[in-house]
Design a protein around this motif. Structure first.
Motif, PDB file in Angstrom:
ATOM      1  N   GLN A  42       0.855  -1.188   0.000  1.00 14.19           N
ATOM      2  CA  GLN A  42       0.000   0.000   0.000  1.00 14.19           C
ATOM      3  C   GLN A  42       0.888   1.235   0.000  1.00 14.19           C
ATOM      4  N   THR A  43       0.502   2.204  -0.804  1.00 17.89           N
ATOM      5  CA  THR A  43       1.258   3.460  -0.864  1.00 17.89           C
ATOM      6  C   THR A  43       0.501   4.619  -0.235  1.00 17.89           C
ATOM      7  N   ARG A  44      -0.773   4.432   0.072  1.00 19.91           N
ATOM      8  CA  ARG A  44      -1.650   5.498   0.593  1.00 19.91           C
ATOM      9  C   ARG A  44      -1.699   6.655  -0.390  1.00 19.91           C
ATOM     10  N   LEU A  45      -1.543   6.349  -1.681  1.00 22.64           N
ATOM     11  CA  LEU A  45      -1.543   7.360  -2.727  1.00 22.64           C
ATOM     12  C   LEU A  45      -2.705   7.126  -3.678  1.00 22.64           C
ATOM     13  N   VAL A  46      -3.421   8.200  -4.010  1.00 26.28           N
ATOM     14  CA  VAL A  46      -4.493   8.151  -4.999  1.00 26.28           C
ATOM     15  C   VAL A  46      -4.137   9.097  -6.144  1.00 26.28           C
ATOM     16  N   ALA A  47      -4.270   8.626  -7.358  1.00 23.01           N
ATOM     17  CA  ALA A  47      -4.014   9.444  -8.544  1.00 23.01           C
ATOM     18  C   ALA A  47      -5.352   9.908  -9.115  1.00 23.01           C
ATOM     19  N   ALA A  48      -5.517  11.221  -9.277  1.00 23.10           N
ATOM     20  CA  ALA A  48      -6.778  11.785  -9.773  1.00 23.10           C
ATOM     21  C   ALA A  48      -6.492  12.753 -10.902  1.00 23.10           C
TER      22      ALA A  48
ATOM     23  N   LEU B 208     -13.082  18.424  -6.707  1.00 22.20           N
ATOM     24  CA  LEU B 208     -11.734  18.064  -6.268  1.00 22.20           C
ATOM     25  C   LEU B 208     -11.532  18.321  -4.785  1.00 22.20           C
ATOM     26  N   ASN B 209     -11.972  19.495  -4.326  1.00 15.67           N
ATOM     27  CA  ASN B 209     -11.801  19.831  -2.908  1.00 15.67           C
ATOM     28  C   ASN B 209     -12.467  18.782  -2.012  1.00 15.67           C
ATOM     29  N   ALA B 210     -13.685  18.394  -2.380  1.00 18.86           N
ATOM     30  CA  ALA B 210     -14.400  17.393  -1.581  1.00 18.86           C
ATOM     31  C   ALA B 210     -13.711  16.039  -1.658  1.00 18.86           C
ATOM     32  N   LEU B 211     -13.253  15.676  -2.846  1.00 18.71           N
ATOM     33  CA  LEU B 211     -12.569  14.397  -3.033  1.00 18.71           C
ATOM     34  C   LEU B 211     -11.295  14.326  -2.195  1.00 18.71           C
ATOM     35  N   ILE B 212     -10.443  15.350  -2.330  1.00 19.79           N
ATOM     36  CA  ILE B 212      -9.146  15.347  -1.649  1.00 19.79           C
ATOM     37  C   ILE B 212      -9.330  15.408  -0.132  1.00 19.79           C
ATOM     38  N   SER B 213     -10.283  16.228   0.335  1.00 25.73           N
ATOM     39  CA  SER B 213     -10.516  16.344   1.778  1.00 25.73           C
ATOM     40  C   SER B 213     -10.978  15.024   2.378  1.00 25.73           C
ATOM     41  N   ARG B 214     -11.882  14.340   1.676  1.00 32.16           N
ATOM     42  CA  ARG B 214     -12.388  13.064   2.218  1.00 32.16           C
ATOM     43  C   ARG B 214     -11.304  11.989   2.202  1.00 32.16           C
ATOM     44  N   LEU B 215     -10.480  11.968   1.162  1.00 32.30           N
ATOM     45  CA  LEU B 215      -9.390  11.002   1.109  1.00 32.30           C
ATOM     46  C   LEU B 215      -8.356  11.291   2.197  1.00 32.30           C
TER      47      LEU B 215
ATOM     48  N   SER C  40      -6.208   9.418   5.562  1.00 34.54           N
ATOM     49  CA  SER C  40      -4.747   9.381   5.416  1.00 34.54           C
ATOM     50  C   SER C  40      -4.280   8.965   4.028  1.00 34.54           C
ATOM     51  N   TYR C  41      -5.047   9.322   3.000  1.00 33.50           N
ATOM     52  CA  TYR C  41      -4.609   9.120   1.624  1.00 33.50           C
ATOM     53  C   TYR C  41      -4.147  10.450   1.039  1.00 33.50           C
ATOM     54  N   GLU C  42      -3.003  10.428   0.367  1.00 29.31           N
ATOM     55  CA  GLU C  42      -2.518  11.585  -0.359  1.00 29.31           C
ATOM     56  C   GLU C  42      -3.020  11.510  -1.797  1.00 29.31           C
ATOM     57  N   THR C  43      -3.307  12.668  -2.391  1.00 32.97           N
ATOM     58  CA  THR C  43      -3.813  12.706  -3.756  1.00 32.97           C
ATOM     59  C   THR C  43      -2.841  13.453  -4.655  1.00 32.97           C
TER      60      THR C  43
ATOM     61  N   PRO D 126      -0.127   3.712  -7.285  1.00 32.12           N
ATOM     62  CA  PRO D 126      -1.197   4.257  -6.438  1.00 32.12           C
ATOM     63  C   PRO D 126      -2.142   3.147  -5.983  1.00 32.12           C
ATOM     64  N   ASP D 127      -2.782   3.379  -4.850  1.00 34.64           N
ATOM     65  CA  ASP D 127      -3.767   2.410  -4.350  1.00 34.64           C
ATOM     66  C   ASP D 127      -5.083   2.502  -5.108  1.00 34.64           C
ATOM     67  N   GLY D 128      -5.342   3.645  -5.745  1.00 34.17           N
ATOM     68  CA  GLY D 128      -6.573   3.829  -6.490  1.00 34.17           C
ATOM     69  C   GLY D 128      -6.431   4.967  -7.475  1.00 34.17           C
ATOM     70  N   VAL D 129      -7.331   5.001  -8.450  1.00 39.69           N
ATOM     71  CA  VAL D 129      -7.305   6.023  -9.502  1.00 39.69           C
ATOM     72  C   VAL D 129      -8.688   6.652  -9.621  1.00 39.69           C
ATOM     73  N   VAL D 130      -8.712   7.982  -9.783  1.00 38.60           N
ATOM     74  CA  VAL D 130      -9.949   8.717 -10.008  1.00 38.60           C
ATOM     75  C   VAL D 130      -9.846   9.402 -11.363  1.00 38.60           C
ATOM     76  N   LEU D 131     -10.794   9.117 -12.250  1.00 38.88           N
ATOM     77  CA  LEU D 131     -10.840   9.732 -13.564  1.00 38.88           C
ATOM     78  C   LEU D 131     -12.087  10.608 -13.666  1.00 38.88           C
ATOM     79  N   THR D 132     -12.034  11.603 -14.536  1.00 41.49           N
ATOM     80  CA  THR D 132     -13.206  12.443 -14.776  1.00 41.49           C
ATOM     81  C   THR D 132     -13.838  12.010 -16.086  1.00 41.49           C
ATOM     82  N   GLY D 133     -15.089  11.595 -16.028  1.00 43.92           N
ATOM     83  CA  GLY D 133     -15.777  11.132 -17.224  1.00 43.92           C
ATOM     84  C   GLY D 133     -15.588   9.648 -17.463  1.00 43.92           C
ATOM     85  N   THR D 134     -16.255   9.166 -18.494  1.00 44.89           N
ATOM     86  CA  THR D 134     -16.237   7.739 -18.808  1.00 44.89           C
ATOM     87  C   THR D 134     -15.665   7.453 -20.191  1.00 44.89           C
ATOM     88  N   GLU D 135     -15.143   8.478 -20.857  1.00 45.64           N
ATOM     89  CA  GLU D 135     -14.577   8.302 -22.193  1.00 45.64           C
ATOM     90  C   GLU D 135     -13.054   8.292 -22.097  1.00 45.64           C
TER      91      GLU D 135
END
Length: 341
Positions: free
Chosen positions: A64-70, A84-91, A95-98, A122-131
């Motif tokens: 685990q890296t505790r890292l999220v790529a967005a 973004l603000n809501a996403l980063i604050s909740r992560l 204790s996840y860094e974005t 990264p432990d997870g990835v966040v993308l904008t959109g579905t294309e």
């Protein structure tokens, strides 16, 4: 003052604390396994040396890296920044860094960014959109990590999708303008695929109502923000001088249209202007701007919670439609009351 040529290492910390490097590492990464006196000595050594723990190296040990790529298309619009603000604050609360990337609305740029980010595990990835490009989808499939797609709703996401239907938003705007009595509404939009899908929904609603096909003025997303409203409205008045309302792909564009409409002496709201996004200045436009409200903060928060759930190895709801809201203000005529059958 002498400047160190290299950064302090874990061995430096161990030497200052009088312990072995293994004990120093445990005191930093697994303090519950070390006596309190030892923890304090190592803590003081860290402060004295200026050592910065390598969270990536520690994460590789535990996988685990505790890292999220967005990544987002832009931070110029408050809609994306709210999300973004809501996403980063909740992560961060877990204790996840974005780490953030900007695609500039280009799927190929998203692919290049993702290739670089996946090398950091990264432990997870966040993308904008579905294309996304075919290679982007293949990279994520091979990475086998949680993926959350925000902003666009899809019943068949890669992993989890949270957003709203762009087509339904466009359809709802046409129906609202029709209810206001506008007969020839047009579309002013960027080349962004999301704006294109809203325009498709708008045009389909017009066809369903047996209304004329809406005229569209399209400009590249790379064109300067300043002057877009003037240029788009000017082009529309040449191409379709009988247009009596416009659906703009953003509030910023709609505000530019309003300003030029005033300059031309057009009577707003007899000539209706409708935006998208309900950004902060929409209510302060003259007249106040009718628009579509999207709760970007809600999308970001729900996206973070779904990603955290997935990163913990638990299932999450695959698709969530948060919807949208039509906001009626002074830039359009009041909608006619519905007649009872």
């Amino acid at each position: 003052m002498q400047i160190r040529s290299t950064l302090p290492t874990l061995k430096d910390v161990a030497r200052l604390a009088g312990v072995s490097p293994i004990t120093a590492s445990r005191a930093i990464h697994r303090p519950e396994l070390v006596a309190e006196a030892t923890r304090m000595r190592v803590k003081q050594a860290v402060e004295q040396s200026g050592y910065v723990p390598n969270s990536l190296a520690g994460g590789l040990t535990s996988r685990q890296t505790r890292l999220v790529a967005a990544i987002v298309p832009s931070v110029a619009h408050s809609l994306f920044s709210d999300m973004l603000n809501a996403l980063i604050s909740r992560l961060a609360a877990d204790s996840y860094e974005t780490t953030l990337g900007i695609s500039n609305y280009e799927p190929e740029h998203e692919e290049t960014w993702l290739t670089a980010m996946l090398s950091r595990r990264p432990d997870g990835v966040v993308l904008t959109g579905t294309e996304h490009t075919t290679r982007t989808r293949r990279l994520l499939l091979n990475a086998n990590i949680p993926v959350v797609e925000l902003w666009d709703y899809s019943p068949h996401p890669m992993d989890v999708a949270i957003g709203f239907s762009q087509e339904d938003a466009g359809r709802a705007v046409f129906r609202y303008l029709a209810a206001c009595g506008y007969q020839r509404p047009a579309i002013l939009r960027s080349e962004d695929s999301r704006a294109h899908r809203r325009a498709q929904g708008f045009a389909r609603a017009a066809a369903e109502a047996n209304a004329p096909e809406p005229v569209q003025i399209v400009f590249p997303e790379s064109s300067p923000q300043a002057g877009r409203g003037r240029e788009a409205l000017g082009a529309l008045l040449v191409k379709a001088p009988d247009a009596d309302a416009v659906f703009c792909s953003s509030d910023a564009l709609a505000q530019g249209v309003l300003a030029y409409a005033h300059e031309l002496g057009l009577n707003v709201p007899q000539f209706g202007v409708f935006g998208f996004g309900d950004q902060a200045l929409a209510v302060n436009s003259i007249p106040a701007l009718s628009t579509v409200r999207i709760d970007g903060a809600c999308i970001g928060r729900l996206g973070a919670e779904a990603l955290i759930t997935r990163m913990r190895g638990a299932p999450a709801t695959p698709a969530q439609d948060v919807g949208f809201e039509i906001i009626a203000r002074g830039s359009t005529r009041p909608a006619e009351p519905l007649r009872r059958q």
